[in-house]
Design an enzyme around this catalytic site. Sequence first.
Site, mmCIF file in Angstrom:
data_model
loop_
_atom_site.group_PDB
_atom_site.id
_atom_site.type_symbol
_atom_site.label_atom_id
_atom_site.label_comp_id
_atom_site.label_asym_id
_atom_site.label_seq_id
_atom_site.Cartn_x
_atom_site.Cartn_y
_atom_site.Cartn_z
ATOM 1 N N LYS A 141 10.217 -5.263 1.518
ATOM 2 C CA LYS A 141 8.174 -5.097 1.175
ATOM 3 C C LYS A 141 9.477 -4.577 -0.353
ATOM 4 C CE LYS A 141 4.758 -1.787 1.557
ATOM 5 N NZ LYS A 141 4.269 -0.433 2.801
ATOM 6 N N ASP A 184 -4.240 5.408 8.157
ATOM 7 C CA ASP A 184 -4.606 3.740 7.159
ATOM 8 C C ASP A 184 -5.299 2.695 8.243
ATOM 9 O OD1 ASP A 184 -6.256 2.122 5.941
ATOM 10 O OD2 ASP A 184 -4.636 1.304 4.957
ATOM 11 N N LEU A 232 4.875 -13.010 2.145
ATOM 12 C CA LEU A 232 4.016 -13.239 3.728
ATOM 13 C C LEU A 232 2.575 -12.263 3.896
ATOM 14 C CD1 LEU A 232 6.730 -11.266 5.629
ATOM 15 C CD2 LEU A 232 5.834 -13.827 6.365
ATOM 16 N N GLY A 233 2.499 -11.791 2.444
ATOM 17 C CA GLY A 233 1.160 -11.217 1.790
ATOM 18 C C GLY A 233 0.964 -10.095 0.884
ATOM 19 N N ARG A 234 0.172 -9.667 -0.104
ATOM 20 C CA ARG A 234 0.069 -8.508 -0.964
ATOM 21 C C ARG A 234 -0.464 -7.069 -0.627
ATOM 22 N NH1 ARG A 234 1.522 -12.031 -5.064
ATOM 23 N NH2 ARG A 234 1.489 -14.527 -4.979
ATOM 24 N N GLY A 235 -0.230 -6.596 -0.918
ATOM 25 C CA GLY A 235 -0.600 -4.953 -1.235
ATOM 26 C C GLY A 235 -1.049 -4.270 -1.699
ATOM 27 N N GLY A 236 -1.546 -3.469 -2.048
ATOM 28 C CA GLY A 236 -1.859 -2.246 -2.817
ATOM 29 C C GLY A 236 -0.509 -1.514 -3.466
ATOM 30 N N PHE A 237 0.469 -2.261 -3.242
ATOM 31 C CA PHE A 237 1.949 -1.330 -3.700
ATOM 32 C C PHE A 237 2.568 -2.826 -3.510
ATOM 33 C CE2 PHE A 237 -0.028 2.564 -1.595
ATOM 34 C CZ PHE A 237 -0.239 2.537 -2.739
ATOM 35 N N GLY A 238 2.898 -3.679 -3.310
ATOM 36 C CA GLY A 238 3.703 -5.540 -4.023
ATOM 37 C C GLY A 238 3.691 -5.948 -2.812
#
Length: 891
Positions: A575, A676, A553-559
């Site tokens: 996540k 954030d 679904l998505g990518r972020g800074g932590f995984g």
Amino acid sequence: MIIARVLFCFLCFIALVYGLSSPDMEIMITLRNSLKSSKLDWSGPDPCHWTGLQCEGNRVTSIQIRNTGTSGTLPPDLKKLSSLEVFEVMGNSLTGKIPSLAGLESLRTFNVHDNDFTSIDADFFTGLSSLRDVILDNNPLVSWEIPSSLQNATSLTKFSAARCGLSGKIPDFNWTHDFSSLQTLVLSGNSLEGELPMSFAGSIIQVLLINGQKGNEKLNGSISVLQKMTSLTSVSLQGNGFSGPLPDFTGLVSLKSFNCRENQLTGPVPSSLTGLESLSNVALGNNLLQGPTPKFKSKYTKVDMTGLNSFCLNTPGSTCDPRVNTLLSIVEAFGYPVRLAQSWKGNDPCDGKSMWVGITCAGGEITVINFKNMGLTGTISPRFANLTSVRVIDLSQNNLTGTIPQELTNLTHLTTLDVSNNHLYGQVPDFKPNVVNTSGNPDIGKDSPGSSSGNSKAAKIVGAIIGIVLCLLLIGFAVLYLVKKKKQDRKMHPQKYDQDEVKITIGNLGVGGSESGLSGSDAHHMILEDGNTVISIQDLQDATDNFKGKNILGRGGFGIVYKGELHDGTKIAVKRMDPSILSGKGLDEFKSEISVLTKVRHRNLVKLHGFCLEGDERLLVYQYMPQGTLSRHIFHWQEEGLKPLEWSRRLIIASDVARGVEYLHTLAHKSFIHRDLKPSNILLGDDMHAKVADFGLVRLAPEGTQSIETKIAGTFGYLAPEYAVTTKVDVYSFGIILMELITGRKALDAKRSEEDVHLATWFRRMFINKDSFPKAIDETIEINEETLRSINKVAQLACHCSAREPQQRPDMSHVVNVLVSLLDQWKPEERSRDSEDIFGIDYDTPPVPLEIIEGLGNVSLASTFHGDNTLTSIPSRPPELDNTFKSGQGR
Ligand SMILES: *[C@@H]1O[C@H](CO)[C@@H](O)[C@H](O)[C@H]1NC(C)=O
Ligand SMILES: *[C@@H]1O[C@H](CO)[C@@H](O)[C@H](O)[C@H]1NC(C)=O
Ligand SMILES: *[C@@H]1O[C@H](CO)[C@@H](O)[C@H](O)[C@H]1NC(C)=O
Ligand SMILES: *[C@@H]1O[C@H](CO)[C@@H](O)[C@H](O)[C@H]1NC(C)=O
Ligand SMILES: *[C@@H]1O[C@H](CO)[C@@H](O)[C@H](O)[C@H]1NC(C)=O
Ligand SMILES: *[C@@H]1O[C@H](CO)[C@@H](O)[C@H](O)[C@H]1NC(C)=O
Ligand SMILES: CC(=O)N[C@H]1CO[C@H](CO)[C@@H](O)[C@@H]1O
């Protein structure tokens, strides 16, 4: 055609059955039958569509029927509405009992002021742990006391119970500890008696209105505890029986209104009050205040001095006769007794006419002080030594403690100092022979009261025994702790020990959130609460098709965030932390997220279904939010093939987000700062209501601390200019989000010319010019006169929120109020269409809320700063106050 009809009917039937099967249906029908109103439209099969109701899923969360001319009673089993968060029926004519809502854990607001209720259960507050606002004013409740169950309402921020038949004492709860969020306490116009609890000391109460208690027995005793209530902004004590002096106001730097009219207060008005810069209203009349008539320093202080006092002269600021000053300094040590203050009027203690109690003069000089048997407490002041002409001082038969001051030996004319029958101790100074009589003071000559040798031996033995017992207990606890810790370690690493362990304990959590209230790296262990399911890695592998790329679904800074579906059909978002950042900061982040999310439950905050800590895997399992992020809907709607959001929808989303953040900021014992906040951290459900996501950066702000050590984190463009991390950084980010909702533009837009890169700067410039402003509005928003008015208000709010100086930004509660009032003003037709849109859809989708987590945040964790942690909010001044200043009885 026929088939279509049959199908339609079938669907209707399903919907009906579904609607009726709502667990709240039965009680809502009971409630409907017990109320009478011509204004409420509570027809139709689905309560979620009734006037003033809101639902989440098929559960009623909010009942708001204020000022609707409703009469009738409330059913006794109202607490069956177990998802109820808001109950507001103020300004109606409801009668009978306020039914117990004990156990409604999600209830936040209970507002029934201005009705005709006649009773309330003593267990009303049991288990109401989310309850924040309680307003009971103006109900003819028959004599009841503040119940001990109130101690369960640990989230309380406002308790307002004016003119509602309260009697008894203000309980000696541990106010500071049990009500660590309480800001407003209104108890005016009841029949309370007794003293102010000393446990108010250290509380953050800002508004304290206890004026106008009726009957003979009123609130009485000293008001010294106010000195330690340094958050106070508005105080009314008017019309009670308080006595003793005004306390030191030095610490009360926010005090704006102080009304103590019509009490028995004595002593001089302290310079800490007259010099208080913040003071805008002060009322002191009809007391027994002494010394000079006060002169307030600030020209902005409105002073109400009408009525009597015992000031020496009437001209403000003029100094009293030295003899008056000496006498006042002497009786200060006795706590300014009422009896003397009643008698000592004017500026001449030796004026034959005025007859000051206890004072005898000769030739204009004080020669005799006779305070025999006056019930005095306190100590003997050294300032007696200033009465240079005094011959006789009789202080016998009182309850004086302390020692006889050395200074008194300097009184050369003194022939008699009778201090017999008191509780004095210490060495008797060297007076001339036959001057001092100390008989009847059991401890005179000893170093301290009660230090008789026999007693002290017994005390020592008892002390030793207590010491030994304590030691044994300590050793016992230490052993228990070690045993427990070992067990927990075992649970921490199930793979090392026993794969069947179910309950998991996480050691060394990066943030608090543990019951112990520990914060920072001091928090050691946290046992996750029941109800948070540990989900096995096997189940998550199955759910996500072994973390297949198509499920990302998505990518972020932590995984990476995967979409998944559990065996029972529940859609989830998983996540999965990147193994490379599993240690150190990444792990801290992960743990902080768990600890926060398990504590935080609010309909505008994303829910955590469960988690998995197996081997190297660190996985969080969230509800799936089918509509994805807010950024999708405001920035990328075209690519995604979505419809642009209407203004009313944007307003609803804004108020959802504001509520979620407000909740974070005002959690019971702790306050969380999101840090954030941005559209990719705001997720939408199928009902298009918003929830705030990604608490990975949330750090616990320890209560009571003025500054917290924090890591700077966040996303450029939404980041407030200051380094200090307070709740106001979220308010700033929220302001930027409002600008984005209005303009459809991103916080940072590299494609724009340099001066327009920052949305905030551009927005302000456009907003200043009323002609240019409409051009700044997202062109997909249909503008008419009404929308424009609404947008203008929100634009104003956005600028207010993103003010440069943190202290100029409002609190989230203010933001919520503004947005909610804008929603309230929406055209009725719009609203009803809108609420159908919001709630009708719930019955078409599975009951499990579906959410996703995206936008894990392109976050950098950088250096450490100290920040000013502003956690308090300034409540708008209650209307109560203006009235109490005028009428006194608070009617
Ligand atoms: C209130 O509770 C706290 C924590 O339990 C305790 O430290 C404090 O002494 C209590 N205060 C009073 C007045 O009982
Ligand atoms: C306060 O009032 C109560 C009666 O309500 C009385 O017993 C008590 O002595 C009073 N205390 C003071 C300090 O006046
Ligand atoms: C009392 O005496 C002290 C020193 O003995 C002096 O400083 C003070 O001003 C005197 N106070 C009054 C009110 O006379
Ligand atoms: C003096 O104190 C004693 C106990 O210390 C108490 O019993 C008595 O009532 C007190 N008397 C006055 C006049 O306050
Ligand atoms: C008594 O008075 C003398 C001078 O008058 C002064 O020096 C001394 O400090 C005084 N003693 C006390 C205990 O006040
Ligand atoms: C001292 O005071 C006590 C009690 O008031 C009294 O009985 C006694 O006679 C007094 N002693 C002298 C020497 O005056
Ligand atoms: C003072 C009081 O009523 N305390 C109650 C708080 O709630 C628990 C259960 O949730 C009760 O056991 C207490 O009696």
